[in-house]
Enzyme design. Structure first.
Site, PDB file in Angstrom:
ATOM      1  N   ARG A   1       0.905  -1.259  -0.052  1.00  0.00           N
ATOM      2  CA  ARG A   1       0.024   0.028  -0.075  1.00  0.00           C
ATOM      3  C   ARG A   1       0.910   1.277  -0.057  1.00  0.00           C
ATOM      4  O   ARG A   1       0.446   2.104  -0.656  1.00  0.00           O
ATOM      5  CB  ARG A   1      -0.902  -0.098   1.352  1.00  0.00           C
TER       6      ARG A   1
ATOM      7  N   LYS B   1      -2.384   7.465   1.278  1.00  0.00           N
ATOM      8  CA  LYS B   1      -2.029   7.621   2.670  1.00  0.00           C
ATOM      9  C   LYS B   1      -0.887   8.984   2.657  1.00  0.00           C
ATOM     10  O   LYS B   1       0.349   8.680   2.980  1.00  0.00           O
ATOM     11  CB  LYS B   1      -1.413   6.707   3.562  1.00  0.00           C
TER      12      LYS B   1
ATOM     13  N   GLU C   1     -15.942   6.658   6.912  1.00  0.00           N
ATOM     14  CA  GLU C   1     -15.204   5.798   7.843  1.00  0.00           C
ATOM     15  C   GLU C   1     -14.888   6.766   8.825  1.00  0.00           C
ATOM     16  O   GLU C   1     -15.364   7.988   8.674  1.00  0.00           O
ATOM     17  CB  GLU C   1     -13.907   5.536   7.022  1.00  0.00           C
TER      18      GLU C   1
END
Ligand code: PXG
Length: 291
Positions: A50, A150, A183
């Protein structure tokens, strides 16, 4: 504490980067939050994948290979003698000048790995569950800054956190630009309805969390039907169980959303079962190292 900084271990006091680093100037970089349990870095390969995907998406080349990055993580843990730890991986665009243009950074990315003791939610919240509140700040829309990245710019989530804290809550529920449940600020959200597990799909405003994927896999193995499906707040309010998942939080029960009680307002049966199974997984699924 020893910090890995561009291939060298330096003491915390000496672990400094330039004020011209584009990570500092513009949030131009990516990060990962990882955890080690008893000399096993949980799902390290998945985190590294990721991490490289985030970097690829923002066109930030990382000079280390994935294998070398894994080695860098385990060697930092060894250097600090940590069996259990929280690990922060950071790659920024590096030192440039006072302009956005990343070409000024000359490919000198900054790589930092910090390992530290884990800061967890209070044990009481795991026993009794937490209350969360929907905040005005919505999740970034994917066409602007995709939530799968991210990036070092976490202002979207920080604003939501500030709004929740100002209202006296520990955690914020964030919606996407269509008003669906996305979220929380650093956690994914799940609900249980009629014995089946629901979580928002990874498109729109939801990060594909590694803990989220692990929980979905555990549920399937435990014969609990799972659905990655859009959710409204109404469905959250009327669910029987609710919980959050994340590297730092693991699995934490939610017993109140926007003042509405969830189920009987205590941590649910399926939440408890998933917590037990998740604990087992953290002992087996990862990259081992020795001190
Ligand atoms: N959603 C968001 C927006 C996240 O940043 C998660 C969900 C959970 O994903 P994982 O892969 O961890 O299951 C995250 C990641 C912290 C902290 O210090 C936690 C995250 C990010 C930044 C800081 O608690 N969680």
């Amino acid at each position: 504490m020893k910090i890995y900084l561009n291939g060298k271990f330096v003491e915390k006091e000496d672990a400094k980067v330039s004020v011209f680093d584009h990570g500092f100037l513009y949030g131009d970089g990516v990060f990962e939050g990882i955890r080690a349990y008893d000399c096993l870095v949980f799902k390290l390969k998945e985190h590294i994948t990721r991490f490289f995907e985030s970097a690829h998406s923002i066109m930030l080349p990382i000079k280390l290979s994935k294998e070398k990055m894994i080695e860098a993580v385990t060697s930092t843990l060894k250097a600090n003698g940590l069996k259990d730890a929280y690990i922060r991986l950071i790659v920024s665009r590096g030192e440039g000048d006072l302009g956005l243009d990343p070409r000024k950074c000359k490919g000198n990315e900054t790589i930092v790995i910090i390992t530290d003791r884990i800061a967890l939610y209070p044990e009481k919240l795991y026993r009794e569950g937490m209350a969360i509140i929907t905040v005005p700040t919505i999740r970034n829309i994917p066409e602007a800054l995709n939530p799968q990245i991210k990036s070092l710019n976490y202002l979207n989530n920080i604003l939501a956190k500030i709004e929740a804290v100002n209202c006296g809550y520990e955690e914020a529920l964030m919606l996407d630009h269509l008003g669906y449940v996305a979220e929380c600020t650093g956690d994914n959200i799940f609900v249980v309805e009629n014995g089946e597990l629901y979580t928002p799909p990874q498109c729109m405003g939801t990060l594909r969390g590694i803990t989220r994927d692990a929980v979905l896999a555990i549920a399937r193995k435990s014969k609990i039907p799972t659905h990655e499906h859009v959710l409204t707040r109404h469905e959250l309010y009327n669910s029987q169980e609710c919980f959050l998942t994340g590297t730092a939080a693991e699995i934490i029960p939610v017993v109140k959303v926007d003042g509405r009680k969830i189920g009987d307002s205590t941590p649910g049966k399926i939440t408890k079962l998933l917590r037990q199974e998740f604990k087992k997984l953290t002992k087996t699924d990862g990259v081992k190292y020795s001190l």
